[in-house]
Design an enzyme around this catalytic site. Structure first.
Site, PDB file in Angstrom:
ATOM      1  N   HIS A 162       0.827  -1.213   0.000  1.00  0.00           N
ATOM      2  CA  HIS A 162       0.000   0.000   0.000  1.00  0.00           C
ATOM      3  C   HIS A 162       0.863   1.265   0.000  1.00  0.00           C
ATOM      4  CE1 HIS A 162      -3.627  -2.310   0.656  1.00  0.00           C
ATOM      5  NE2 HIS A 162      -3.115  -2.873   1.734  1.00  0.00           N
ATOM      6  N   HIS A 168      -8.531  -4.073  -0.499  1.00  0.00           N
ATOM      7  CA  HIS A 168      -7.955  -5.227  -1.186  1.00  0.00           C
ATOM      8  C   HIS A 168      -8.905  -5.782  -2.241  1.00  0.00           C
ATOM      9  CE1 HIS A 168      -6.476  -5.091   3.046  1.00  0.00           C
ATOM     10  NE2 HIS A 168      -5.333  -5.032   2.403  1.00  0.00           N
TER      11      HIS A 168
END
Length: 333
Positions: A58, A220
């Site tokens: 991320h 996700h």
């Protein structure tokens, strides 16, 4: 479609990216054992310290915000996976300089499991730790069921505000109360038009087709129930900003923080066009933006879309947001 990424052995992704992060920012951070990224100034910290955790993939979140005025230790898991609790306990022990530790956890199943096990072990060891959970995704649960809400980009300003409160010499209870007050008055809504691929496997995280977008997409690739035909920037901004205002209950005359956080493959041009419309809407409603950010803070590889974040602000929170910090991906002087 074959995945095209500049990587080596997929098994070494996290190890190599942490080496690169530390090497590129060696004046601010260093790499420790158990996949820890550590603030270089931690050793001399005579204050409350801050530990957080989360999966890699991320970037720049979360380790890009380790440094003076924000996070002291980030414990990193594999791609999109939480680290184990023992590493987090060890990080808290390392971080504690006698004033206690604030432990910030994003609300995702793996992170919460690790966070709860970590706190149980810390209690056994008699460590002075308070946990704050960020859980501000409005798409997957109503505010009254906040424990079911996912943690999105709101962790970043929470780090900043908590870090500034700690730097002012506030007690652990005071730092935790400020962080919790901010977390209780923030909301995020994400939209995606194209999913990412898992960099280890090449698997698609979401399939949105050619003509659709999804409002409420998770970190996700989780669906948010907001699949709909693609809309213009202004239409999308209006849907999202009104949803955030309603969720937090922002009224005319109030002050807010507003972020447009790119998810990885949405251009700055698009983000700025969205921000422009948000400002227009808020101005019409007599709501003042007193703090903002447009750019990438927390990404999902090459997912196309963005997260819109809003928080209710007051003078104290604004002062803490504007206080000095020095980290690899956020610096304030």
């Amino acid at each position: 479609m074959k995945m095209k990424k500049f990587i080596n052995n997929p098994e070494n992704l996290t190890d190599e990216l942490l080496d690169g992060l530390a090497a590129a920012n060696r004046d601010i951070i260093h790499r420790g054992e158990e996949n820890m990224i550590i603030n270089n100034a931690l050793e001399g910290a005579d204050r409350v310290t801050i530990v957080t955790q989360g999966g890699s993939g991320h970037e720049p979140a979360i380790s890009g915000f380790v440094g003076e005025g924000m996070v002291d230790i980030s414990v990193v898991g594999d791609i999109f996976a939480a680290p184990g609790p023992q590493a987090c306990v060890d990080a808290i022990k390392l971080a504690d300089k006698g004033k206690g530790v604030l432990y910030i956890v994003l609300n995702h199943a793996g992170n919460m499991l690790t966070g709860n096990l970590t706190m149980k072990q810390c209690k056994k060891l008699g460590l002075n730790v308070v946990k704050v959970v960020t859980q501000e995704d409005v798409s997957n649960a109503p505010r009254e069921n906040a424990d079911d809400r996912r943690g999105l980009v709101g962790c970043i300003p929470t780090y900043k505000i908590a870090g500034a409160a700690a730097a002012e010499g506030k007690s652990l209870e005071e730092v935790a109360a400020i962080a919790q007050r901010f977390a209780d008055n923030m909301a995020t809504l994400a939209v995606a038009v194209r999913g990412a691929t898992h960099p280890s496997t090449g698997a698609a995280l979401a399939d949105l087709g050619e003509d659709d977008m999804e409002i409420g997409m998770g970190q996700h690739g989780e669906g948010g129930g907001g699949r709909q035909p693609m809309k213009s920037a202004d239409e999308t901004a209006e849907i999202m900003v009104n949803a955030l205002l309603k969720d937090i209950g922002i009224q005319s005359g109030e002050k807010v923080m507003l972020f447009i956080n790119g998810s990885g493959a949405t251009t700055l041009m698009e983000q700025l066009i969205i921000y422009r419309k948000c400002e227009q809407i808020l101005k019409e409603k007599n709501i003042e933006i007193v703090a903002n950010y447009v750019g990438e803070l927390l990404t999902v590889q090459e997912q196309a879309g963005f997260q819109m974040f809003m928080a209710r602000m007051d003078d104290e929170l604004l002062r803490l947001w504007n206080a000095p910090c020095r980290t690899p991906y956020l610096t304030k002087k």
